[in-house]
Enzyme design. Structure first.
Site: not given
Length: 268
Positions: A96, A219, A247
């Site tokens: 991320s 996502d 995610h």
């Protein structure tokens, strides 16, 4: 070895191999989120796990709002750890926001790194019409931050299922929610603003270290179009679209995540 850095970032080591493999967690998380993936590399690598200052079991006394007012402060955490352990030829895995943090670290000190693995990366979460779709309008993110200010626990319980996106396995959402809630609210609020309003699009072409981009098929935070954008603008990058949704594929689909990373490293 600088032991103060290792304590500051709660650095943990495992593995028998010589080549270091460093795992960097995402926003609202800590190194524990890698527990389904990192051990699979311990036989052939020196696995390094850590918590950013302000996250997990890091030393909260070391948190400096000025240093961590942008992602470069977090990238410096990675570089500090590499220097403290004298790591070279590192495989750096970032999830991320840590995908961009990893990129910034590798742009600053490319000689340290062998390969990057960017899991669900996004250089910009805010839409920038007409040419870039990051997934969110700015006002939506401002409302999200406002909710954090007014009701942090409510914000966590709202965001966790949207991020995890695996409703058939509610325990995954519960773990993410608990991770959000265990983070200091003030630090989390600052990190969220830094994360969601960062714009690293101009940094993408600066990366010279070869990289793998792992893009989930569904996502909310980083749509497929964002993964494709990163791939187009990062030289020497490889894009793999995963079966995994949500995610956090290292939690929801660790076998697929591990398999794709190993396949990439074996072909490198």
């Amino acid at each position: 070895m600088n032991s103060s850095i290792l304590v500051r970032n709660n650095v943990m080591l495992m593995g028998q191999g010589s080549r270091p493999m460093l795992f960097a967690h995402g926003f609202g998380c800590d190194q524990n989120m890698w527990r389904f993936v990192a051990p699979s590399f311990a036989k052939d690598h020196r696995v390094v796990l850590f918590d950013y200052v302000g996250s997990g079991r890091s030393d909260l006394r070391a948190y400096n709002p000025e240093r961590y007012s942008n992602l470069n402060g977090y990238a410096q955490d990675i570089l500090d750890i590499c220097a403290a352990l004298d790591l070279k030829d590192v495989i750096l895995v970032g999830h991320s926001v840590s995908a961009m943090i990893a990129l910034l670290a590798a742009v600053k000190e490319p000689q340290r790194f062998h390969r990057l693995v960017l899991v669900c990366p996004s250089p910009r979460y805010v839409n920038d019409a007409p040419d870039y779709v990051g997934g969110f309008d700015r006002k939506d993110l401002e409302e999200l931050l406002d909710t954090m200010d007014r009701n942090y626990i409510g914000w966590a319980s709202f965001l966790a299922p949207l991020v995890m996106r695996n409703p058939d396995r509610p325990w995954l959402t519960s773990e993410l929610n608990e991770s959000f809630c265990s983070t200091d609210p003030i630090i989390a609020r600052r990190f969220a603003e830094v994360t969601f309003f960062a714009d690293n699009r101009r940094d993408l072409p600066k990366l010279t270290v070869p990289s793998l981009i792992l893009q989930c098929s569904d996502d909310l935070l980083a749509p497929v179009s964002v993964g494709e954008y990163v791939h187009r603008h990062v030289p020497r990058s490889t894009l793999r679209i995963m079966r995994a949704t949500g995610h956090c594929p290292h939690m929801s689909e660790p076998e697929e995540t591990t398999g794709l990373i190993k396949e990439y490293l074996c072909s490198a």
